[in-house]
Design a protein around this motif. Sequence first.
Motif, PDB file in Angstrom:
ATOM      1  N   GLU A   7       0.850  -1.197   0.000  1.00 51.02           N
ATOM      2  CA  GLU A   7       0.000   0.000   0.000  1.00 51.02           C
ATOM      3  C   GLU A   7       0.880   1.239   0.000  1.00 51.02           C
ATOM      4  O   GLU A   7       1.939   1.263   0.626  1.00 51.02           O
ATOM      5  CB  GLU A   7      -0.895   0.028   1.247  1.00 51.02           C
ATOM      6  CG  GLU A   7      -1.874  -1.133   1.330  1.00 51.02           C
ATOM      7  CD  GLU A   7      -2.619  -1.138   2.648  1.00 51.02           C
ATOM      8  OE1 GLU A   7      -3.763  -1.600   2.654  1.00 51.02           O
ATOM      9  OE2 GLU A   7      -2.046  -0.687   3.660  1.00 51.02           O
ATOM     10  N   GLU A   8       0.450   2.253  -0.701  1.00 50.75           N
ATOM     11  CA  GLU A   8       1.202   3.497  -0.750  1.00 50.75           C
ATOM     12  C   GLU A   8       1.079   4.235   0.581  1.00 50.75           C
ATOM     13  O   GLU A   8      -0.024   4.337   1.128  1.00 50.75           O
ATOM     14  CB  GLU A   8       0.680   4.375  -1.880  1.00 50.75           C
ATOM     15  CG  GLU A   8       1.506   5.628  -2.100  1.00 50.75           C
ATOM     16  CD  GLU A   8       1.039   6.415  -3.318  1.00 50.75           C
ATOM     17  OE1 GLU A   8       1.531   7.539  -3.501  1.00 50.75           O
ATOM     18  OE2 GLU A   8       0.192   5.890  -4.053  1.00 50.75           O
ATOM     19  N   PRO A   9       2.182   4.745   1.118  1.00 47.37           N
ATOM     20  CA  PRO A   9       2.100   5.508   2.374  1.00 47.37           C
ATOM     21  C   PRO A   9       1.211   6.736   2.211  1.00 47.37           C
ATOM     22  O   PRO A   9       1.121   7.317   1.115  1.00 47.37           O
ATOM     23  CB  PRO A   9       3.556   5.908   2.644  1.00 47.37           C
ATOM     24  CG  PRO A   9       4.373   4.965   1.845  1.00 47.37           C
ATOM     25  CD  PRO A   9       3.553   4.622   0.638  1.00 47.37           C
ATOM     26  N   THR A  10       0.569   7.105   3.273  1.00 53.98           N
ATOM     27  CA  THR A  10      -0.316   8.273   3.237  1.00 53.98           C
ATOM     28  C   THR A  10       0.408   9.497   3.773  1.00 53.98           C
ATOM     29  O   THR A  10       1.136   9.419   4.768  1.00 53.98           O
ATOM     30  CB  THR A  10      -1.576   8.020   4.089  1.00 53.98           C
ATOM     31  OG1 THR A  10      -1.176   7.714   5.434  1.00 53.98           O
ATOM     32  CG2 THR A  10      -2.384   6.862   3.523  1.00 53.98           C
ATOM     33  N   GLY A  11       0.225  10.633   3.099  1.00 54.99           N
ATOM     34  CA  GLY A  11       0.783  11.899   3.568  1.00 54.99           C
ATOM     35  C   GLY A  11       2.290  11.839   3.710  1.00 54.99           C
ATOM     36  O   GLY A  11       3.001  11.360   2.843  1.00 54.99           O
ATOM     37  N   GLN A  12       2.776  12.341   4.845  1.00 51.41           N
ATOM     38  CA  GLN A  12       4.214  12.398   5.128  1.00 51.41           C
ATOM     39  C   GLN A  12       4.627  11.294   6.101  1.00 51.41           C
ATOM     40  O   GLN A  12       5.469  11.501   6.961  1.00 51.41           O
ATOM     41  CB  GLN A  12       4.565  13.773   5.721  1.00 51.41           C
ATOM     42  CG  GLN A  12       4.274  14.939   4.793  1.00 51.41           C
ATOM     43  CD  GLN A  12       5.100  14.861   3.525  1.00 51.41           C
ATOM     44  OE1 GLN A  12       6.289  14.588   3.568  1.00 51.41           O
ATOM     45  NE2 GLN A  12       4.459  15.113   2.374  1.00 51.41           N
ATOM     46  N   GLY A  18       5.595   0.747  10.555  1.00 52.26           N
ATOM     47  CA  GLY A  18       4.176   0.602  10.257  1.00 52.26           C
ATOM     48  C   GLY A  18       3.835   0.474   8.786  1.00 52.26           C
ATOM     49  O   GLY A  18       2.681   0.220   8.435  1.00 52.26           O
ATOM     50  N   LEU A  19       4.825   0.636   7.891  1.00 50.24           N
ATOM     51  CA  LEU A  19       4.549   0.519   6.461  1.00 50.24           C
ATOM     52  C   LEU A  19       4.177  -0.924   6.099  1.00 50.24           C
ATOM     53  O   LEU A  19       4.637  -1.881   6.722  1.00 50.24           O
ATOM     54  CB  LEU A  19       5.770   0.958   5.658  1.00 50.24           C
ATOM     55  CG  LEU A  19       6.163   2.433   5.781  1.00 50.24           C
ATOM     56  CD1 LEU A  19       7.451   2.712   5.008  1.00 50.24           C
ATOM     57  CD2 LEU A  19       5.052   3.341   5.284  1.00 50.24           C
ATOM     58  N   ILE A  23       6.908  -8.323   2.948  1.00 47.08           N
ATOM     59  CA  ILE A  23       7.309  -9.362   3.895  1.00 47.08           C
ATOM     60  C   ILE A  23       6.270  -9.576   4.997  1.00 47.08           C
ATOM     61  O   ILE A  23       6.229 -10.642   5.619  1.00 47.08           O
ATOM     62  CB  ILE A  23       8.692  -9.036   4.510  1.00 47.08           C
ATOM     63  CG1 ILE A  23       9.272 -10.268   5.206  1.00 47.08           C
ATOM     64  CG2 ILE A  23       8.603  -7.854   5.469  1.00 47.08           C
ATOM     65  CD1 ILE A  23      10.654 -10.077   5.749  1.00 47.08           C
ATOM     66  N   LYS A  24       5.414  -8.595   5.231  1.00 49.22           N
ATOM     67  CA  LYS A  24       4.377  -8.776   6.253  1.00 49.22           C
ATOM     68  C   LYS A  24       3.297  -9.749   5.796  1.00 49.22           C
ATOM     69  O   LYS A  24       2.544 -10.266   6.632  1.00 49.22           O
ATOM     70  CB  LYS A  24       3.762  -7.420   6.611  1.00 49.22           C
ATOM     71  CG  LYS A  24       4.733  -6.497   7.355  1.00 49.22           C
ATOM     72  CD  LYS A  24       4.059  -5.238   7.833  1.00 49.22           C
ATOM     73  CE  LYS A  24       5.020  -4.391   8.669  1.00 49.22           C
ATOM     74  NZ  LYS A  24       4.390  -3.142   9.171  1.00 49.22           N
TER      75      LYS A  24
END
Length: 274
Positions: A7-12, A18-19, A23-24
Amino acid sequence: FDVFLVEEPTGQQRDYAGLHYLIKDHTVQVVPMLRPWLKATRGRSDARSAYLGMAPTYDGTDLAPLRSNAREVQRAEAAIGGIVLEGDVASETAFKRNAGAATVLHLAMHTKMDMIDPMQLALAFGRADTSNDGLLNMYELYGMDLHASLALLSACNTGTGPLLGGEGIMSMARAFQYAGCPSVMMNLWACDDETSGAIVAAFFDHLREGEELDDALRSVKLAHLQGSDPQKAHPYYWATLVLLGDERPIDLSQPWYFSPWIWASLAALLVLVG
């Protein structure tokens, strides 16, 4: 591949732990060369010891000291048993003498890089002795006959080297596969000694429990992500370690005829019968 984002990270967002890394959700296994992987065998009967760990020192050389390599091999030996060679005893000569008898090879040391001539890539054992120059070059490994099921190369850039057309990446990991090791754990870049060493040491606890190698490596990486400080959750610290080749669990048990207790018992029986 471990750090591909699902998933693309949100904001900054800068919470590296938490990304949503690949591998998760999945284990990752790398098989870049099909021929040696298919050729390699697991559990060859002539391995006489479960483990050989080597942690040289670099006093009097042009290489920087390693803070954690001795602690790393000591913890590994405590987990699965075997032989540990440290300091000046952990020499190139000692490796060549003992490596063919080990099921697991664990080399915690420096790498000497050469991006022009791959045959000059080497693992650095420290000072030279009367028999060897202290550098285990790639061309030397190509001539060795190793019986280890796993070679754990806990040194910087062991998965890196010149990219040759028709051949691929010429790395130390590749050389260990050609020498007979179906599974190799390697570092893709210049790793942090302390963090990488802790991950490797924890890996041996999972190895002892009979886990598949890719699952064991994934488990210790995820544990690092969950328990590390925010800075060391960055992929630089944990994603450098990669499993190359066969992921199957390693049988650390030895044939009965390698046990000194068996021979001692047989000798005592012969004395009683006599």
